[in-house]
Design an enzyme around this catalytic site. Structure first.
Site, mmCIF file in Angstrom:
data_model
loop_
_atom_site.group_PDB
_atom_site.id
_atom_site.type_symbol
_atom_site.label_atom_id
_atom_site.label_comp_id
_atom_site.label_asym_id
_atom_site.label_seq_id
_atom_site.Cartn_x
_atom_site.Cartn_y
_atom_site.Cartn_z
ATOM 1 C CB CYS A 55 -0.918 -0.020 1.224
ATOM 2 S SG CYS A 55 -1.649 1.566 1.628
ATOM 3 C CB CYS A 58 0.738 1.393 4.321
ATOM 4 S SG CYS A 58 -1.011 0.944 4.295
ATOM 5 C CB CYS A 399 -10.503 3.246 -12.671
ATOM 6 S SG CYS A 399 -11.786 2.281 -11.855
ATOM 7 C CB CYS A 402 -12.178 1.425 -15.618
ATOM 8 S SG CYS A 402 -13.071 2.666 -14.646
#
Length: 509
Positions: A55, A58, A399, A402
């Site tokens: 992440c 993070c 995205c 998407c």
């Protein structure tokens, strides 16, 4: 025999302590399911970050989180910071409702039933201040000048109430305001030496800050509401740089009108342009938030895309309202003088500026494939064709959802490519905007039935070929409903792109 038994017992105890000892990394406790209960029992105040190693948010938080942990430890605080790798400890993540990363929860006195969600910023001071507000008085009593100096030095922004009678109505209003603010430390004093040090001869409130003018003195009747308004107007710098750490302050603040200066730090007159922007900001405190974005920084490229800008077009200024519509505005002039920026802001506040709608150029082959390509310039003509039923995907190139939908949408286009009145289309909503449709999530799927009344129907059924076909064959009824996916406000956050292996878990603020 007894001494031998005692030795064995001691060795067994040592082994147990070694096995159960709480591991630390940079003063942050490393927790797992096997030692989570132990940590809660050992520490009355425990802030726990549930993170994923991949992440981006993070990774950006890690040094600030460690800095906060070290600061609290150095102060001898009861508060400890901890972290859990939620990808390894899935049971813990599920137990505490982890849906995105990082998720940060505050556990008080071992209470696992209702831990408090962390809601402040992502800098060390934000974390420390929020925790101190959760574990101590709303305002620290400052009994001498040393205590006052220590509080002012402890954070970027501090607020001190000066009251000769700590039980006065004004002092009570001050404490109510202190309880309502999570991320700023408050102090209260009746000490005459502290009054003298900060040049006060009567009751008052002062906001101290390590930027801009250094301090702001509150004027007027002291009430909770007026104090909160005063703090809102003065707690942020005149110009705040958009970063991973400042994003929560920018999006979480009460000022929802933002003007952004896209400026590469490498530009020759960088200081001059930033100075002009800052000068313009002086007249709009509490009304418009002035934000600087380094247009050269890799993490900020998606923000440029969102505003339809390219790096070579910077420096540039844009304004956006972070209400439901998220409307963008472009200055009439490309000049970045303080006067022109000030004029632009005044014209916006007076309602004299029209929204800026982006559009790509229309590709020559826009209608040559089964899925038609829409841009701002041809949207009205195609979507609101009275003789056609048009099904449109509004997408973002980055995205993840998407990308997953793309092959299914292509198959849908292939299915209806020869249909006399059904058109399958798509539009890149990061580069094109239309007045008739406001896109708040990606992907957004909307159906424009053949009619003269400009009807628009949202699709929120299954994202499968069969689901889409049922929707179209039913005239836009089977699967109709509001769409809710990746919010556009998240699109403005740095490092939000999802990896294929992230199981569509959003990297949330």
């Amino acid at each position: 025999m007894l001494s031998r038994a005692l030795l064995c017992l001691a060795l067994a105890w040592a082994a147990r302590v070694g096995a159960d000892a709480l591991e630390e990394e940079d003063n942050v406790l490393v927790l797992k399911k096997s030692n989570f209960a132990e940590a809660l029992a050992a520490h009355n105040y425990l802030l726990v970050e549930f993170y994923a190693p991949w992440c981006g948010h993070c990774k950006a938080l890690a040094p600030e989180y460690a800095k906060a942990a070290a600061k609290l430890k150095a102060e001898g605080s009861e508060i400890r910071l901890a972290k859990v790798d939620a990808t390894e400890e899935s049971d813990l993540a599920q137990q505490y409702g982890v849906r995105g990363y990082p998720t940060i929860k505050f556990f008080k006195n071992g209470d696992t039933a209702s831990p408090k969600e962390y809601t402040a910023g992502r800098e060390a001071d934000d974390i420390v201040n929020w925790l101190k507000k959760r574990t101590g008085p709303a305002a620290t009593t400052l009994s001498d000048t040393a205590a006052a100096e220590s509080l002012v030095d402890s954070s970027e922004v501090t607020v001190i109430g000066f009251f000769k009678d700590a039980g006065s109505d004004s002092a009570k209003q001050f404490l109510l305001a202190a309880e309502a603010v999570d991320d700023i430390p408050f102090g209260i004093t009746s000490n005459s030496d502290v009054f003298s040090k900060y040049q006060l001869d009567k009751d008052g409130v002062v906001l101290f800050k390590k930027f801009d003018e250094g301090r702001n003195n509150f004027e007027g009747e002291i009430t909770k509401e007026k104090l909160l308004d005063f703090i809102k107007h003065n707690q942020l710098p005149l110009v705040i740089e958009f970063t991973e750490q400042t994003a929560p302050k920018i999006f979480g603040g009460e000022i929802k009108t933002h003007i952004l200066l896209f400026l590469p730090k490498s530009v020759s007159d960088y200081d001059g342009k930033l100075s002009n922007f800052k000068k313009a900001a002086e007249g709009f405190k509490g009304k418009i938030l002035f934000i600087f974005i380094d247009s050269d920084h890799t993490d900020n490229q998606r923000i440029l895309e969102f505003f339809g800008l390219k790096k070579e077009e910077c420096p540039a200024v844009r304004l956006i309202t972070l209400e439901e519509e998220m409307t963008k505005y472009k200055p009439e002039s490309d000049e970045l003088t303080a006067e022109k920026i000030t004029q632009f802001c005044h014209h916006f506040l007076e309602g004299k500026i029209k929204p800026h709608l982006m559009s790509q150029e229309l590709p020559e082959d826009w209608d040559k494939q089964p899925v038609k390509v829409l841009v701002g310039k041809n949207f009205e003509e195609v979507a609101f064709d009275e003789k056609k039923n048009v099904f449109v995907e509004f997408y973002a190139p980055w995205c993840g959802h998407c990308k997953q939908l793309a092959p299914i949408w292509d198959k849908l286009g292939e299915t209806y490519k020869d249909h006399e009145n059904i058109v399958i289309a798509k539009m890149d909503s990061t580069a094109n905007e239309v007045e008739a449709v406001k896109v708040h999530s990606f992907p957004t799927l909307k159906f424009f039935p053949a009619s003269a009344d400009r009807t628009v129907i949202d699709y929120n059924g299954e994202r499968t070929l069969d689901g889409f076909k049922k929707f179209l064959e039913s005239g836009g009824q089977d699967g109709a409903g509001d769409n809710d996916d990746l919010d556009l406000e998240e699109a403005l956050e740095p490092d939000m792109e999802e990896d294929d292996d992230q199981k569509a878990v959003k990297d949330e603020l």
